[in-house]
Structure formats: structure tokens, C-alpha cells
Scaffold this motif. Structure first.
Motif, PDB file in Angstrom:
ATOM      1  N   HIS A 232      29.946 -10.358  -5.460  1.00 40.97           N
ATOM      2  CA  HIS A 232      30.137 -11.759  -5.819  1.00 40.97           C
ATOM      3  C   HIS A 232      30.482 -12.538  -4.551  1.00 40.97           C
ATOM      4  N   GLY A 233      29.453 -12.881  -3.813  1.00 42.27           N
ATOM      5  CA  GLY A 233      29.646 -13.630  -2.570  1.00 42.27           C
ATOM      6  C   GLY A 233      30.148 -12.749  -1.446  1.00 42.27           C
ATOM      7  N   CYS A 234      30.170 -13.346  -0.257  1.00 43.93           N
ATOM      8  CA  CYS A 234      30.696 -12.627   0.900  1.00 43.93           C
ATOM      9  C   CYS A 234      32.196 -12.411   0.716  1.00 43.93           C
ATOM     10  N   THR A 235      32.833 -13.304  -0.024  1.00 46.40           N
ATOM     11  CA  THR A 235      34.268 -13.175  -0.282  1.00 46.40           C
ATOM     12  C   THR A 235      34.589 -11.817  -0.890  1.00 46.40           C
ATOM     13  N   GLU A 236      33.845 -11.443  -1.925  1.00 46.77           N
ATOM     14  CA  GLU A 236      34.121 -10.146  -2.533  1.00 46.77           C
ATOM     15  C   GLU A 236      33.762  -9.015  -1.573  1.00 46.77           C
ATOM     16  N   ALA A 237      32.668  -9.195  -0.814  1.00 46.29           N
ATOM     17  CA  ALA A 237      32.279  -8.154   0.149  1.00 46.29           C
ATOM     18  C   ALA A 237      33.409  -7.927   1.167  1.00 46.29           C
ATOM     19  N   LEU A 238      34.004  -9.015   1.648  1.00 46.22           N
ATOM     20  CA  LEU A 238      35.102  -8.874   2.618  1.00 46.22           C
ATOM     21  C   LEU A 238      36.302  -8.176   1.981  1.00 46.22           C
ATOM     22  N   ASN A 239      36.618  -8.536   0.741  1.00 49.14           N
ATOM     23  CA  ASN A 239      37.700  -7.856   0.032  1.00 49.14           C
ATOM     24  C   ASN A 239      37.426  -6.358  -0.063  1.00 49.14           C
TER      25      ASN A 239
ATOM     26  N   ALA B  46      34.816  -9.585  12.520  1.00 49.72           N
ATOM     27  CA  ALA B  46      34.199 -10.542  13.441  1.00 49.72           C
ATOM     28  C   ALA B  46      33.079 -11.315  12.758  1.00 49.72           C
ATOM     29  N   VAL B  47      32.942 -12.575  13.159  1.00 50.17           N
ATOM     30  CA  VAL B  47      31.826 -13.410  12.713  1.00 50.17           C
ATOM     31  C   VAL B  47      31.000 -13.687  13.980  1.00 50.17           C
ATOM     32  N   PRO B  48      30.085 -12.790  14.309  1.00 55.17           N
ATOM     33  CA  PRO B  48      29.425 -12.860  15.616  1.00 55.17           C
ATOM     34  C   PRO B  48      28.390 -13.988  15.716  1.00 55.17           C
TER      35      PRO B  48
ATOM     36  N   GLU C 217      31.669  -6.844   9.884  1.00 56.59           N
ATOM     37  CA  GLU C 217      30.880  -7.975  10.378  1.00 56.59           C
ATOM     38  C   GLU C 217      30.629  -8.958   9.239  1.00 56.59           C
ATOM     39  N   ASP C 218      30.980 -10.226   9.462  1.00 60.14           N
ATOM     40  CA  ASP C 218      30.706 -11.275   8.474  1.00 60.14           C
ATOM     41  C   ASP C 218      29.577 -12.128   9.025  1.00 60.14           C
ATOM     42  N   ASP C 219      28.402 -11.997   8.399  1.00 64.37           N
ATOM     43  CA  ASP C 219      27.212 -12.680   8.925  1.00 64.37           C
ATOM     44  C   ASP C 219      26.752 -13.792   7.974  1.00 64.37           C
ATOM     45  N   SER C 220      27.699 -14.525   7.427  1.00 64.68           N
ATOM     46  CA  SER C 220      27.361 -15.529   6.424  1.00 64.68           C
ATOM     47  C   SER C 220      26.431 -16.627   6.945  1.00 64.68           C
ATOM     48  N   TYR C 221      26.506 -16.925   8.246  1.00 61.98           N
ATOM     49  CA  TYR C 221      25.747 -18.065   8.782  1.00 61.98           C
ATOM     50  C   TYR C 221      24.571 -17.662   9.660  1.00 61.98           C
TER      51      TYR C 221
ATOM     52  N   LEU D 277      24.624 -15.319   0.293  1.00 64.36           N
ATOM     53  CA  LEU D 277      23.473 -16.196   0.055  1.00 64.36           C
ATOM     54  C   LEU D 277      23.945 -17.610  -0.256  1.00 64.36           C
ATOM     55  N   HIS D 278      25.231 -17.792  -0.156  1.00 61.60           N
ATOM     56  CA  HIS D 278      25.867 -19.070  -0.479  1.00 61.60           C
ATOM     57  C   HIS D 278      25.409 -20.174   0.476  1.00 61.60           C
ATOM     58  N   LYS D 279      25.421 -19.895   1.764  1.00 58.74           N
ATOM     59  CA  LYS D 279      25.131 -20.933   2.767  1.00 58.74           C
ATOM     60  C   LYS D 279      23.640 -21.118   2.959  1.00 58.74           C
ATOM     61  N   THR D 280      22.868 -20.062   2.711  1.00 57.85           N
ATOM     62  CA  THR D 280      21.463 -20.090   3.087  1.00 57.85           C
ATOM     63  C   THR D 280      20.516 -20.422   1.944  1.00 57.85           C
TER      64      THR D 280
ATOM     65  N   MET E 185      25.261 -19.552  -6.791  1.00 57.58           N
ATOM     66  CA  MET E 185      24.937 -18.321  -7.503  1.00 57.58           C
ATOM     67  C   MET E 185      25.853 -17.139  -7.192  1.00 57.58           C
ATOM     68  N   ARG E 186      26.802 -17.326  -6.316  1.00 62.54           N
ATOM     69  CA  ARG E 186      27.814 -16.299  -6.035  1.00 62.54           C
ATOM     70  C   ARG E 186      27.222 -14.948  -5.698  1.00 62.54           C
ATOM     71  N   LEU E 187      26.204 -14.938  -4.850  1.00 63.46           N
ATOM     72  CA  LEU E 187      25.636 -13.663  -4.459  1.00 63.46           C
ATOM     73  C   LEU E 187      25.909 -13.378  -2.989  1.00 63.46           C
TER      74      LEU E 187
ATOM     75  N   SER F 184      36.916 -13.631  -5.354  1.00 61.54           N
ATOM     76  CA  SER F 184      35.461 -13.832  -5.535  1.00 61.54           C
ATOM     77  C   SER F 184      35.054 -15.278  -5.746  1.00 61.54           C
ATOM     78  N   ARG F 185      35.957 -16.235  -5.539  1.00 59.29           N
ATOM     79  CA  ARG F 185      35.650 -17.638  -5.835  1.00 59.29           C
ATOM     80  C   ARG F 185      35.318 -17.813  -7.335  1.00 59.29           C
ATOM     81  N   ALA F 186      34.819 -18.994  -7.694  1.00 60.86           N
ATOM     82  CA  ALA F 186      34.484 -19.265  -9.099  1.00 60.86           C
ATOM     83  C   ALA F 186      33.235 -18.483  -9.509  1.00 60.86           C
TER      84      ALA F 186
HETATM   85  C1  LIG Z   1      32.794 -17.018   7.681  1.00 61.82           C
HETATM   86  C2  LIG Z   1      32.718 -17.097   6.194  1.00 61.82           C
HETATM   87  N1  LIG Z   1      32.707 -15.956   5.469  1.00 61.82           N
HETATM   88  C3  LIG Z   1      32.654 -15.970   4.116  1.00 61.82           C
HETATM   89  C4  LIG Z   1      32.613 -17.153   3.404  1.00 61.82           C
HETATM   90  C5  LIG Z   1      32.600 -17.100   1.903  1.00 61.82           C
HETATM   91  O1  LIG Z   1      31.331 -16.735   1.469  1.00 61.82           O
HETATM   92  P1  LIG Z   1      30.957 -16.701  -0.094  1.00 61.82           P
HETATM   93  O2  LIG Z   1      30.908 -18.101  -0.583  1.00 61.82           O
HETATM   94  O3  LIG Z   1      29.632 -16.016  -0.115  1.00 61.82           O
HETATM   95  O4  LIG Z   1      31.995 -15.896  -0.805  1.00 61.82           O
HETATM   96  C6  LIG Z   1      32.629 -18.356   4.100  1.00 61.82           C
HETATM   97  C7  LIG Z   1      32.600 -19.631   3.349  1.00 61.82           C
HETATM   98  O5  LIG Z   1      33.038 -20.658   3.808  1.00 61.82           O
HETATM   99  C8  LIG Z   1      32.691 -18.328   5.521  1.00 61.82           C
HETATM  100  O6  LIG Z   1      32.728 -19.454   6.227  1.00 61.82           O
END
Ligand SMILES: Cc1ncc(COP(=O)(O)O)c(C=O)c1O
Ligand SMILES: Cc1ncc(COP(=O)(O)O)c(C=O)c1O
Lengths: 482, 482
Positions: free
Chosen positions: A182-189, A254-256, A287-291, A319-322, A327-329, B349-351
Motif C-alpha cells: 500500500h504505497g511506498c509508505t507501507e514498503a518503507l514500514n 537513502a533517496v538517491p 532505497e526509496d525510489d519514489s521520484y 506509483l503515487h507520484k508517477t 491508488m495507493r500502490l 499506509s496513508r488513506a
Molecule cells: C521520499 C518519499 N517516499 C515515500 C513517500 C510516500 O509514498 P506513498 O504515497 O507511495 O506511500 C513520499 C511521499 O511524499 C516521499 O516523498
């Protein structure tokens, strides 16, 4: 250069590169259309299309009867931010929740008219029609996912699509390595919980994404802040020092690529060093590659994971930013911790629902996805240059910023002694939302920084808000540096 | 009795009650159709319809030329399970992950042909057409949720619908009290993390849902196992004793309605006592009501939360078992910890995504939802009686079980000394999946118990599998009790 691109785009790409690398400088005249035709052996319409493309992107401007010139506003007259001192700060984030809650509450209680605080593009920048059609198809063909749990790691088609696309960033995962979250947030958790226990220390960038600090605090983890250079990202030297001198660092995050908030991109050589260092010291690298996919250039940025030989890198993305902010993926490829990561994801929320995954898999496999990304990059680049130019014009002397080569964020250093929290509060009263630097670290080091975003686009109203914001900053700054 | 129900259903309801309460006993003849017409002043067709309804449910059987009789198989000739000893076990669940992983791996490696291990009904029991239509409508009217994050606590329409429905279970939440989660699993994670820290002790039922034990282990929580009676649920006496004698219990988790695996339903008086006890001792009570709506009777079971006056009860529930097993929707109402719970959900996991929520809100507001629940209850009751009857017939002497008044699970006590793990392994080789009792506790107390489910329905193949299973149990039992 991608030979499947139309000729005019390849030509534009060539000159874009020249401009961004500084080979062509602001105000300089670019070769005339006639010269372009001769030198590159292209037709008049191709040469013109290429120039217009660069004009749309805000890189060139046409002057009547004189031809095309590199826009002066592209590189704003902002001095670059200072390189950070090599200081390492150990801190337990006991205050971040509170500060963020305060920030959220203040915003919610205000009537925000110009939002410069978002870390995502405006919703009209995402391919809603495509997503809707894909969801319609999924609903016709795979509706049974509504009444049947998806496989633990996620829908096979989505995992396969993500694995295939990861190749362009130098990674070689199989679909079986991919865990949908559920988003990168859950992946980081999941990643953090896989390799740490409460009380452990984690090395993070300073400044860093405040959501990460919140996750650390909620998991009872201590953080060690490693300086980030606006040019080269996380300081590998400082990290090396920290790993040698500070006991008990159990993970590095890291967010490279297009760091939040700095926008920095680690050069490949630094990425390789970071991976090798963590590997050598036996510390897992998250590695957090959200962007990563939002870099100006269509050539994909490499992931740290692409240097990983031993499974020591846990790759997390969104897939939130891109593609689809609602959709919280997200997904992860957890290297040698795959089994434990899959199990933790399961205990946290089970598998993601299948239908949305089927729809997104469909879009990822379609050409429209690349077209969308290309258009999104152009939009962000154009608006980012405008944002930076306005800051250069309206903010007081002493302001510094580095304009990143992708994404929507601008990390602005305000004159020394200017409190960004005060700026935040005053701006909010004027209907303008920004993100104060204090949220991005537990040290006081970023009090006089703020993050602003061009995600919501650029318009005369935004221009006006930036003028206002400049005045607020000037007022909040201790002395006007003449 | 619901006066909007058709007459024949009200009549069926009346006799159903009589049968389930034991006023009409197995094998007994029910009043003739003619008598029914006279006594209840109904038409021939109404009387016949009522009898046929009860026949479909497996409660009555028609004998040629003699009329309708209460089915003998309804109450199987199984002795009820023993009441538990009042023993309290402190344990840190260091082994649960491992046992469950082993269980999952074995299953995955096998060719399961008859699945008696599911804790959900078969997918054809859920209203796929309605869900699909509702999703289609959401896609037409609210597609923008795909590119826009939903509000932190979830889609307003879904929160409102859940709050409204909660009234029937005696609760009075407002939509603002509701937090939408990724299933009850995430709600339980949030609830536990809201009021505990790693190392803390949590009182849980013994036996209990193994997913809960896994969550506890993953959060570094210790568990204290409180006995559960098959008749009255968690022993409030034992809990009281535990709270007085064991230091540091930071939360209590209970499944008061249709417990997994026991199927027990706490009587209202016990529920009230449990709520009062936790309140008096200042220990937060986490209620898991995932199965509450699957009780045989259409009259809803009350939630513990309905006795809560001080916000000490955190209510968690799921739409997985009742409406849409694939949509990963759950919710919670966290009482006085609401703010911290909302914040933790956000960091985890956000909303949840908005589109699925819009669709489900639509279905919850429609009459079809109640019709679906009614039909699901009938199906489960019918299949459960058949399952229990088959166990009574095919399992060796010494087998005990209590047939619950709802849901799909049967908790079977095997003859003393019979290892349910061995039964699990042998049955798996024969293509039959069951859930061994060892997963439901960290004590060895449930080695000779197993959970079987009628979720996948009842058929001659299932009947044959139960015969085979009975033989496996007999073989695995130390001595044939003659
Ligand atoms: C660096 C970084 N990682 C993760 C997230 C969260 O990603 P997600 O919305 O996919 O949970 C954000 C959102 O602002 C972000 O800036
Ligand atoms: C008692 C209990 N709680 C929670 C769950 C998990 O619910 P969900 O699928 O909504 O996460 C289950 C599923 O088996 C369960 O039996």
C-alpha cells in the motif's frame, strides 16, 4: 538516444542536453533553423518542431525576427545552497509526530488558496482516462478479485509489469521478487521492520522526507542524520565515518534519485560507493525510489539496487507520484530479506486488493504510460523553472536554492536567522501553504529552509503568491542584507 | 421480528427459533401444514413456503406421507467440548511465525482438492454482480479518486454508511469516529500499536485467531492466554484474576461474536462485565468483530463497544468475511485513542484508495446487502450442520465439538493424544486441508484440536473427505476407545 523516438525529439534532446549541461548558456542564441537543417540533415518541419518543443518546455524563447534564444530564466540567478558540514546527528525522533500533527492541524484549519506544499503533481497531470478505461476492462475481465483475495505478494500481472520496467533502471528482479504494498509508505514500514527492532538506530539523510521520520518515531527507532549534498546526495564519507564510529546502526535509508526535499541525484559513482560501503559493513541499505522516474531526461536514472550483488539492498518505490496518486500502490524488492518482508507485509495488511492491481498492470504495459511520463516530466520542468525564476526575482538577498533536474520540489535556503515556521504561519494566513524546513530533520539545522512545490502548476496566481511569499520572507529575516 | 419480512419468512423464523432453542427436538414431527394454517392464520402457500425454507436450511426434512420432521443431523451426536480450566499462560510468541510459515509452506507445496481450512465463505456466496455494478457506478461518477488521495480516515460516504449500520449493533459512532483500514488486520495492528509498546503484555483468548498471534509476535508483544468457553467466550473471571496478579497488561483483545476458532458468542451479560472490568482496571479493550454479522439469526449481535461509556473500547471489524473478500476493507472506531490511531494508520499506509470505498459504500446503503447477509447466513447454517453431522458420523469416539450459531468454523476436539499436526500432514497428502490446533495458541494445550470450515460449501466430495479425515484421526489416535 532512443532510436524509436521521432527525429524531432531526438534533435530536441540533443539541444536540451546542451542547455542543461551549460554548453549553451542563458541568453545565448541557438543555431538558426536553417543551420539545424544543414548540420543535422533534417527537414524544415523537423527543425522547427524541435525548437518549438524546447520552447514549450521553457528552455528556449523565440525573439521576433532574431530566432531562438536560451531562456534567461531557466537558470535563476539564485546562488546555489551551501554544501553541508560533515556533522552527524544522533537523535531519537520524539518530536516529529508532534510537529507534523501541528503542521497538519494548522493547514487543515486554514483556507489554502495557493498550495505550494504538495509532493505530487496536480491531478490533471495523471492519465485519468487511461486509468478509468483500464479499470473498466479489469471490471469486465477480472471482477472476481473483488470476492477473492489476491496472492500474498500481489497480482501476478502487476508484479511482472513492474519487474519488466525495472530493467530500464538497471535492476533485474523477477516477478517473484516483487511485493506489492500500500504505497511506498507501507514498503518503507515493511523494510524497516524487516531488519530493525525498536531501539535500533537507522542512518537517514539530513534533511529527509518527514514521512520517513514519522515512521521511524512510530517504530521506536533512533535516527542518525547524515548530511546530503544538493549536488551529489547523501555523503558517503559521512556515512562511512558514522558506521565506523557509531555503534548499532542497523539500516541505512537513502533517496538517491530526486531526493525529497533537496532534489539531488546521486551520480552513478556515488551510488556504487554507497552500495559497496553498506555491503562491506554488513548494514542493509533501504532505497526509496519514489521520484526516480520523474527526472527531466527520458533516460532512466539507475537504482542503487542495480549495483546490488548480494541482496543487501531493499528497493522501495511508489506509483503515487508517477501514475496514480489515489491508488495507493507501491512495491518493493527486498533482496535477501524477501521472505521476512513478505511475511511482515502479510501480518500488516494481507495482500493488496487485486482489481486495482490488474488495472494498473494494464496501463504499465501500454505505450501511453511512457508518453504520460514524458509529458509529466516536461510539465514539471517548465513549472519548476518558472518557480525558481520567481523565487530568484522576489525573495530577498541571502536566499539560495538549487534547481533540481526533475520532480516538483524546490528546497530554498532563506537568509540566516529567518524562521521558516514563522514564514509558514504568516503565509498560511495569506492563504499560501509551504512546508517549513523544521519538519525535515530533528536537528535545528533547517529552521531557515523551506520546501516549495510546483506540483499544482504555475499561473499568475502562483506568481503573485510567490511575490507575497518573498515579502513575508524578507520581513521575517533579521536584517535586510543590502 | 422484522415486520417488513414476507409472512412466510416470519413464520419460518418462528420455527427456526424453536428448533435452535431445542423446543422442537431432532426427530420430532413439526405441526402439519394444516395446523400451521389454522394456528397462524396463514394460507396454504405461506405455510408450505415456510416449511420449504426450513428444509433448504437443513433444519427440517420431509418424510413421504408423514409430513415435516426436525432433522436428526442438525444437532450432531457429538458431545460438547469440555469447559477450559482456568489457567493463564504467559508466553512470548517466538514460535508462531515459524509454525505458521511451516503451515503455509506445506499447504502451498500440496495439491489441495478439498479445502476445509478457509475462514471465509466461497466466492460465489458474495454479491459479485452488485459489487461490480457499484464499482462501475463509482468509476463513472468518482473516477477522480484514482488520481487523488482520499481523506486520511477514508471516503466520507463509506464512513457514514458504516457508522449508520453500526447502530444496529448498539454502537453510536459518528462518521468522524470511523477510520477505514486495509482489512481488520491493519485495524488490529493500529489498535495494538496505539496502546502498547514492544515488550508489553497483551491478554488474548486461548485459543485465538493465529493471525493475531502473528501480529503480536511481529510487534514484539508478549501474550497472556485467557481461557475461552465454547458457550460464553472469554472467561471474565480468568481475565480479572490475570489483571490482578500479572503486572503490565497493556491491552485485552477479544472476539466476542463468533470467535475464531471456537465460534462462541459471549452472552450480553458477559460482554457488559468484560467492558466494565477493563474500564475499571484502566486497560484498553480491543474488540475484533470480524464475524459478528454472520450469526444465524438476523437479529444483530451487540458489540462490546455498545457498552462503552468512556471510550475504552477500540472496535475493529472487516468487510472481508461479510461482503467482499477481495477488497481489503476494514474499519475501526478507536474511542478515546482516535487521534493516535488515525496518526498511526497514516504512518503505516496513508488513506485507503477512494474508488473501492465509494463502491462499497453504495452496496452497504442498498437493501441488497441485507438480503445478501440473510442468504449467506442460511447457506452457512445449512453447510455447518452438515459438516457437524458428518464429523459426528465419521470421527472416532472421544471426538467432541460444539456447533456454533453462525459463521463457517467448527472447532473439533480430537481424542486425547491425537496430534492434529500429524493429522494435518496426513490429510494434506490426501489432498485435504485442515487447520491444526497448534496454530491457535503458544501453549501445547490445543495439540489435539483442529479447525475445519464449511466455507467452501458442502458436497459429496466434502462428505467423502470428512470420512477420510475421520479415518486419519482414528489412525492417529493412541488407542481406539471402544
Ligand atoms: C521520499 C518519499 N517516499 C515515500 C513517500 C510516500 O509514498 P506513498 O504515497 O507511495 O506511500 C513520499 C511521499 O511524499 C516521499 O516523498
Ligand atoms: C478473528 C479474525 N480477525 C481478523 C481477521 C482478518 O481480517 P481481514 O481479512 O479483514 O484483515 C480474521 C481472518 O481470518 C479473523 O478470523
Amino acid at each position: 538516444m532512443d532510436s524509436t523516438q521521432p527525429l524531432y525529439q531526438r534533435l530536441a534532446s540533443h539541444y536540451r542536453h546542451a542547455i542543461l549541461q551549460g554548453a549553451l548558456t542563458p541568453g545565448e542564441r541557438v543555431p538558426s533553423v536553417r543551420t539545424l537543417m544543414r548540420v543535422h540533415r533534417v527537414s524544415l518541419s523537423t527543425a522547427l518542431q524541435a525548437c518549438r518543443e524546447l520552447e514549450t518546455e521553457g528552455l528556449l524563447e523565440a525573439r521576433p525576427r532574431s530566432g531562438y534564444f536560451v531562456r534567461t530564466a531557466v537558470r535563476p540567478a539564485l546562488p546555489p545552497p551551501r554544501e553541508p558540514d560533515c556533522v552527524i546527528d544522533a537523535a531519537q525522533y520524539v518530536g516529529v509526530h508532534h510537529r507534523i500533527s501541528e503542521y497538519v492541524a494548522r493547514r487543515a484549519a486554514s483556507d489554502v488558496r495557493v498550495d505550494l506544499s504538495v509532493a505530487v503533481a496536480a491531478s490533471h497531470c495523471y492519465p485519468l482516462d487511461e486509468l478509468r478505461r483500464a479499470m473498466g476492462r479489469a471490471l469486465r475481465n477480472e471482477a472476481q478479485w473483488m470476492v477473492r483475495g489476491a496472492p500474498g505478494q500481489g497480482h501476478p500481472a502487476l508484479r511482472a509489469a513492474l519487474a519488466r520496467r525495472a530493467y530500464s533502471q538497471g535492476m533485474t528482479p523477477s516477478a517473484d521478487d516483487v511485493i506489492i504494498t500500500h504505497g511506498c509508505t507501507e514498503a518503507l514500514n515493511v523494510a524497516l521492520r524487516t531488519v530493525t527492532s525498536p531501539g535500533d538506530t537507522v542512518a537517514v539523510e539530513s534533511p529527509t522526507y518527514f514521512g520517513l521520520l514519522q515512521i521511524l518515531e512510530s517504530l521506536g527507532l533512533r535516527a542518525l542524520e547524515i548530511p546530503v549534498s544538493p549536488q551529489t546526495g547523501m555523503s558517503v564519507e559521512a556515512l562511512d565515518l558514522a558506521l565506523q564510529t557509531q555503534p548499532g546502526i542497523r539500516a541505512v535509508v537513502a533517496v538517491p534519485n530526486l531526493h525529497n526535499p533537496l532534489g539531488s541525484i546521486m551520480p552513478d559513482a556515488e551510488k556504487a560507493r554507497l552500495v559497496a560501503l553498506c555491503e562491506a559493513r554488513g548494514v542493509p541499505l533501504i532505497e526509496d525510489d519514489s521520484y526516480g522516474l520523474l527526472a527531466d531526461d527520458d533516460v532512466p536514472l539507475r537504482a542503487l539496487k542495480s549495483w546490488d550483488r548480494s541482496g543487501n539492498v531493499m528497493y522501495c518505490a511508489s506509483l503515487h507520484k508517477t501514475l496514480a496518486p489515489g491508488m495507493r500502490l507501491g512495491w518493493m524488492s527486498a533482496g535477501r530479506w524477501h521472505r521476512r518482508a513478505a511475511m511482515l507485509k502479510f501480518t500488516m495488511s494481507r495482500a493488496n486488493e487485486g482489481l486495482a492491481q490488474a488495472a494498473v498492470a494494464d496501463v504499465l504495459e501500454a505505450r501511453v504510460y511512457d508518453r504520460h511520463l514524458h509529458a509529466l516530466r516536461l510539465t514539471l520542468r517548465r513549472d519548476r523553472s518558472r518557480l525558481a525564476a520567481a523565487v530568484a526575482q522576489h525573495f530577498p538577498p541571502g536566499t539560495r536554492a538549487c534547481v533540481p533536474s526533475g520532480s516538483m520540489l524546490l528546497w530554498v535556503e532563506l537568509p540566516a536567522g529567518c524562521s521558516s515556521w514563522r514564514v509558514f504561519e504568516t503565509a498560511l494566513r495569506a492563504g499560501i501553504a509551504i512546508t517549513p524546513g523544521t519538519l525535515f530533520s530533528n536537528t535545528g539545522r533547517f529552521e531557515h529552509y523551506m520546501r516549495i512545490s510546483c506540483g499544482e502548476g504555475y499561473s499568475p496566481r502562483v506568481e503573485e503568491a510567490l511575490r507575497r511569499l518573498g515579502a513575508i520572507v524578507a520581513e521575517a529575516s533579521p536584517r535586510a542584507t543590502a
